[in-house]
Design a protein around this motif. Structure first.
Motif, PDB file in Angstrom:
ATOM      1  N   VAL A 184       2.132  -5.475  -6.247  1.00  0.00           N
ATOM      2  CA  VAL A 184       0.897  -4.801  -6.671  1.00  0.00           C
ATOM      3  C   VAL A 184       0.616  -3.605  -5.765  1.00  0.00           C
ATOM      4  N   TYR A 185       0.682  -3.822  -4.476  1.00  0.00           N
ATOM      5  CA  TYR A 185       0.356  -2.759  -3.522  1.00  0.00           C
ATOM      6  C   TYR A 185       1.308  -1.568  -3.674  1.00  0.00           C
ATOM      7  N   ASN A 186       2.591  -1.836  -3.822  1.00  0.00           N
ATOM      8  CA  ASN A 186       3.573  -0.756  -3.913  1.00  0.00           C
ATOM      9  C   ASN A 186       3.483   0.028  -5.214  1.00  0.00           C
ATOM     10  N   ASP A 187       3.038  -0.627  -6.285  1.00  0.00           N
ATOM     11  CA  ASP A 187       2.977   0.029  -7.598  1.00  0.00           C
ATOM     12  C   ASP A 187       1.738   0.898  -7.790  1.00  0.00           C
ATOM     13  N   HIS A 188       0.657   0.631  -7.062  1.00  0.00           N
ATOM     14  CA  HIS A 188      -0.637   1.200  -7.441  1.00  0.00           C
ATOM     15  C   HIS A 188      -1.326   1.971  -6.301  1.00  0.00           C
ATOM     16  N   PRO A 189      -0.919   3.205  -6.070  1.00  0.00           N
ATOM     17  CA  PRO A 189      -1.576   4.009  -5.030  1.00  0.00           C
ATOM     18  C   PRO A 189      -3.012   4.376  -5.378  1.00  0.00           C
ATOM     19  N   LEU A 191      -5.282   2.386  -6.099  1.00  0.00           N
ATOM     20  CA  LEU A 191      -6.154   1.389  -5.452  1.00  0.00           C
ATOM     21  C   LEU A 191      -6.251   1.724  -3.964  1.00  0.00           C
ATOM     22  N   PHE A 192      -6.775   2.909  -3.663  1.00  0.00           N
ATOM     23  CA  PHE A 192      -6.748   3.394  -2.280  1.00  0.00           C
ATOM     24  C   PHE A 192      -7.665   2.600  -1.364  1.00  0.00           C
ATOM     25  N   TRP A 193      -8.547   1.790  -1.920  1.00  0.00           N
ATOM     26  CA  TRP A 193      -9.454   0.980  -1.115  1.00  0.00           C
ATOM     27  C   TRP A 193      -8.842  -0.385  -0.748  1.00  0.00           C
ATOM     28  N   LEU A 194      -7.689  -0.719  -1.307  1.00  0.00           N
ATOM     29  CA  LEU A 194      -7.041  -2.005  -1.032  1.00  0.00           C
ATOM     30  C   LEU A 194      -6.215  -1.905   0.245  1.00  0.00           C
ATOM     31  N   GLU A 195      -6.500  -2.787   1.201  1.00  0.00           N
ATOM     32  CA  GLU A 195      -5.766  -2.800   2.459  1.00  0.00           C
ATOM     33  C   GLU A 195      -4.407  -3.472   2.290  1.00  0.00           C
ATOM     34  N   THR A 196      -3.540  -3.283   3.290  1.00  0.00           N
ATOM     35  CA  THR A 196      -2.200  -3.868   3.232  1.00  0.00           C
ATOM     36  C   THR A 196      -2.203  -5.359   3.573  1.00  0.00           C
ATOM     37  N   GLY A 197      -3.336  -5.884   4.055  1.00  0.00           N
ATOM     38  CA  GLY A 197      -3.387  -7.283   4.449  1.00  0.00           C
ATOM     39  C   GLY A 197      -4.136  -8.155   3.453  1.00  0.00           C
ATOM     40  N   TYR A 198      -3.807  -9.450   3.456  1.00  0.00           N
ATOM     41  CA  TYR A 198      -4.506 -10.427   2.618  1.00  0.00           C
ATOM     42  C   TYR A 198      -4.350 -11.789   3.285  1.00  0.00           C
ATOM     43  N   THR A 199      -5.126 -12.769   2.828  1.00  0.00           N
ATOM     44  CA  THR A 199      -5.046 -14.138   3.342  1.00  0.00           C
ATOM     45  C   THR A 199      -4.740 -15.095   2.202  1.00  0.00           C
ATOM     46  N   CYS A 200      -3.877 -16.064   2.462  1.00  0.00           N
ATOM     47  CA  CYS A 200      -3.570 -17.118   1.498  1.00  0.00           C
ATOM     48  C   CYS A 200      -3.930 -18.460   2.116  1.00  0.00           C
ATOM     49  N   LYS A 201      -4.805 -19.192   1.446  1.00  0.00           N
ATOM     50  CA  LYS A 201      -5.086 -20.577   1.822  1.00  0.00           C
ATOM     51  C   LYS A 201      -4.166 -21.469   0.992  1.00  0.00           C
ATOM     52  N   TYR A 202      -3.440 -22.362   1.678  1.00  0.00           N
ATOM     53  CA  TYR A 202      -2.429 -23.140   0.973  1.00  0.00           C
ATOM     54  C   TYR A 202      -2.442 -24.595   1.435  1.00  0.00           C
ATOM     55  N   TYR A 287       1.368  10.130   2.853  1.00  0.00           N
ATOM     56  CA  TYR A 287       2.137  11.162   2.149  1.00  0.00           C
ATOM     57  C   TYR A 287       2.812  10.554   0.915  1.00  0.00           C
ATOM     58  N   ALA A 288       3.521   9.428   1.125  1.00  0.00           N
ATOM     59  CA  ALA A 288       4.332   8.851   0.052  1.00  0.00           C
ATOM     60  C   ALA A 288       3.474   8.314  -1.088  1.00  0.00           C
ATOM     61  N   ARG A 289       2.337   7.693  -0.751  1.00  0.00           N
ATOM     62  CA  ARG A 289       1.493   7.138  -1.807  1.00  0.00           C
ATOM     63  C   ARG A 289       0.774   8.249  -2.576  1.00  0.00           C
ATOM     64  N   THR A 290       0.460   9.354  -1.919  1.00  0.00           N
ATOM     65  CA  THR A 290      -0.129  10.491  -2.618  1.00  0.00           C
ATOM     66  C   THR A 290       0.887  11.144  -3.553  1.00  0.00           C
ATOM     67  N   PHE A 291       2.107  11.356  -3.053  1.00  0.00           N
ATOM     68  CA  PHE A 291       3.169  11.929  -3.882  1.00  0.00           C
ATOM     69  C   PHE A 291       3.416  11.028  -5.089  1.00  0.00           C
ATOM     70  N   GLN A 292       3.467   9.708  -4.867  1.00  0.00           N
ATOM     71  CA  GLN A 292       3.662   8.750  -5.959  1.00  0.00           C
ATOM     72  C   GLN A 292       2.549   8.867  -6.994  1.00  0.00           C
ATOM     73  N   TYR A 293       1.306   8.910  -6.533  1.00  0.00           N
ATOM     74  CA  TYR A 293       0.176   8.960  -7.466  1.00  0.00           C
ATOM     75  C   TYR A 293       0.207  10.232  -8.315  1.00  0.00           C
ATOM     76  N   LEU A 294       0.428  11.377  -7.694  1.00  0.00           N
ATOM     77  CA  LEU A 294       0.423  12.638  -8.429  1.00  0.00           C
ATOM     78  C   LEU A 294       1.564  12.702  -9.430  1.00  0.00           C
ATOM     79  N   MET A 295       2.724  12.198  -9.051  1.00  0.00           N
ATOM     80  CA  MET A 295       3.845  12.189  -9.986  1.00  0.00           C
ATOM     81  C   MET A 295       3.585  11.225 -11.141  1.00  0.00           C
ATOM     82  N   GLN A 296       2.968  10.092 -10.859  1.00  0.00           N
ATOM     83  CA  GLN A 296       2.605   9.169 -11.939  1.00  0.00           C
ATOM     84  C   GLN A 296       1.682   9.851 -12.940  1.00  0.00           C
TER      85      GLN A 296
END
Length: 531
Positions: A184-189, A191-202, A287-296
């Motif tokens: 999800v994170y790699n596909d959707h630049p 979602l600029f408010w989404l951080e790279t971290g998350y928590t899983c309770k298991y 840089y990379a996520r901006t380039f990705q978004y504009l090209m998309q």
């Protein structure tokens, strides 16, 4: 009697063996879990310590990452061959220009009793039902199994709705979740408010029972942040859309980012596209996520690629026609800027870039880019440029950045000139030449004074913001117009007066020339004005 003694000794040995087994299991809980899985068929995971990478890339040969849980079988048969990280040697010009942070997972084990004792179990929140994602644009989605795609859609929907905590919509283990969140994170630049971290309770079995997302500070003013993000993007996209081919649009976006963004290891929210596109300061991830978004947004497949370049690093993979290329905008942003890492093959990147994580499943980059970066790559354009007429032939020359990185410096412009081939129109009457061009005599501006007056009138009539106007000039006037834009004398002739009337301080202009035939050009003026 001997038979009875044998049976007695046999029973003693069995009892002793059982006691030893109980003692070993008590001292080794992981063995207990393995035995439980064997006896009861429960799926247990080899859970790693909190925060440790689950998906590992091998650095030699064509070995693929070992943890492919939740991935389609086709995904683990990647065409990309992982180079050795030991052969990575960085040029001095790009030393330290990285800054990518891999996805950070936190794991919190809860007992079944604790899960059952919760007064309210977490709801699933937004399920993402009805969402669909084109795998040409969102390749990481296509790597997942159907069940994991459900969780992908759920994470995307909840991130969009700013729902931070929710239960998985379908059963998923802690290792599978790592792959799904990264997808999800790699596909959707966007979602600029989404951080790279998350928590899983298991649970002890590895089953995830709750997902907790993390958001950055833009959620405190998200409506305004989105408006700024989209407005900045549109400044670049409006100009890029005027260009004819995908390779021209790609180069334009690349150049605009190199001109506007400044590498800053300490910049805020630097893993997001917002940091680069709005704040103008970022690291490789921005840089990379901006380039990705504009090209998309230009409907050009462009992927976020992560890996190792002396340290953790991010760049892009772009598809032109049927061929894939590596692009590292960050490393091209040097002084002076270069195209050293623009549209390169995996072989050309092997000594500096090594993919890791899910990025090894992205397509191999084996394309050969024809021509230099300032020329259109017709070989990889899928035939879309075939049959171009002379009136569509153009060569791009970037004089200055289209986007002004410093609002205190008021003027910036870019030009896209025609190839200036002189037409032989001698012997043709004026009526014949006008008819060939498909215009009337009233449309033609014969002098520089007429040209400037027409530009002033159209620019002020259209108003501020993103605008476009056109006019027609004879080929004999072209040299004077080219000189005026080259030496900036056009500014005092109409732009400054127009800015005063519009109440604006800054402007950017892109000028394009189209040959109409008959010895006439149509000029396209794409103008942005702002304070």
């Amino acid at each position: 009697m001997k038979i009875l003694k044998g049976i007695f000794y046999g029973i003693c040995m069995i009892v002793l063996g059982c006691c030893m087994g109980v003692l070993v299991c008590a001292l080794n809980p992981s063995l207990t879990e393995s035995l439980a899985a064997a006896v009861y068929g429960e799926e247990t995971e080899d859970l790693q310590p909190q925060g440790e990478e689950t998906l590992q890339s091998q650095s030699t040969g064509d070995t693929q990452p070992e943890d492919s849980q939740g991935l389609e079988p086709s995904a683990v048969k990647a065409d990309y061959v992982i180079p050795s990280e030991e052969q990575v040697v960085l040029p001095d010009s790009v030393e330290g220009k990285s800054g990518y942070e891999p996805v950070r997972e936190e794991r919190e084990e809860v007992s079944q009793e604790e899960a059952d004792a919760q007064e309210e179990s977490p709801a699933v929140g937004e399920t993402g039902e009805g969402l669909s994602f084109d795998t040409d644009i969102y390749p990481y989605y296509g790597m997942l199994t159907e069940d994991m795609q459900q969780v992908y859609r759920q994470i995307y929907a909840n991130a969009t709705a700013l729902t931070a905590s929710f239960a998985p919509v379908t059963e998923i283990n802690v290792n599978e979740l790592k792959n799904v969140f990264e997808a999800v994170y790699n596909d959707h630049p966007e979602l600029f408010w989404l951080e790279t971290g998350y928590t899983c309770k298991y649970l002890r079995t590895g089953q995830c029972v709750e997902i907790l997302l993390q958001f950055n500070e833009t959620t405190n003013y998200l409506a305004e942040a989105r408006q700024n993000f989209e407005a900045r993007a549109e400044e670049i996209l409006t100009q890029a859309r005027q260009l004819g081919s995908d390779s021209q649009k790609e180069q334009y976006v690349h150049d605009a980012l190199v001109d506007f963004v400044e590498y800053d290891a300490g910049s805020d929210m630097n893993q997001s596209a917002y940091s680069a596109l709005v704040n103008g300061r970022s690291v490789c991830a921005g840089y990379a996520r901006t380039f990705q978004y504009l090209m998309q947004q230009l409907d050009i497949p462009c992927y976020y690629c992560t890996g190792y370049s002396g340290e953790d690093h991010a760049w892009n993979i772009v598809r032109l026609g049927q061929d894939y290329y590596n692009v590292d905008v960050t490393w091209d942003d040097t002084e002076p800027s270069t195209y050293d890492y623009y549209n390169k093959s995996d072989a050309e990147f092997a000594s500096t870039h090594v993919r890791r994580g899910l990025s090894v499943y992205l397509p191999a980059c084996n394309g050969t880019f024809s021509g230099d970066a300032a020329q259109e790559s017709t070989a990889s354009e899928d035939g879309q440029n075939q049959g171009q007429t002379d009136s569509q032939e153009a060569v791009q020359e970037t004089e200055q950045p289209l986007i002004n990185p410093n609002p205190q410096e008021p003027i910036t412009w870019q030009s896209t000139w025609n190839n200036n081939r002189t037409e032989d129109t001698q012997g043709d009457s004026e009526e014949e030449r006008l008819a060939e061009a498909g215009i009337t005599a009233d449309e033609v501006l014969d002098t520089m004074e007429e040209y400037y007056a027409d530009c002033l009138a159209q620019m002020t009539a259209l108003g501020s913001g993103q605008q476009q106007f056109t006019n027609v000039v004879p080929e004999t006037l072209w040299a004077s117009i080219e000189r005026a834009y080259s030496d900036n004398s056009f500014r005092s002739q109409y732009v400054e007066e127009a800015l005063n009337e519009l109440g604006m301080q800054n402007f950017a202009i892109q000028l394009q020339a189209q040959r109409l035939g008959g010895g006439y050009y149509r000029l396209y003026h794409n103008i942005s004005t702002w304070n």
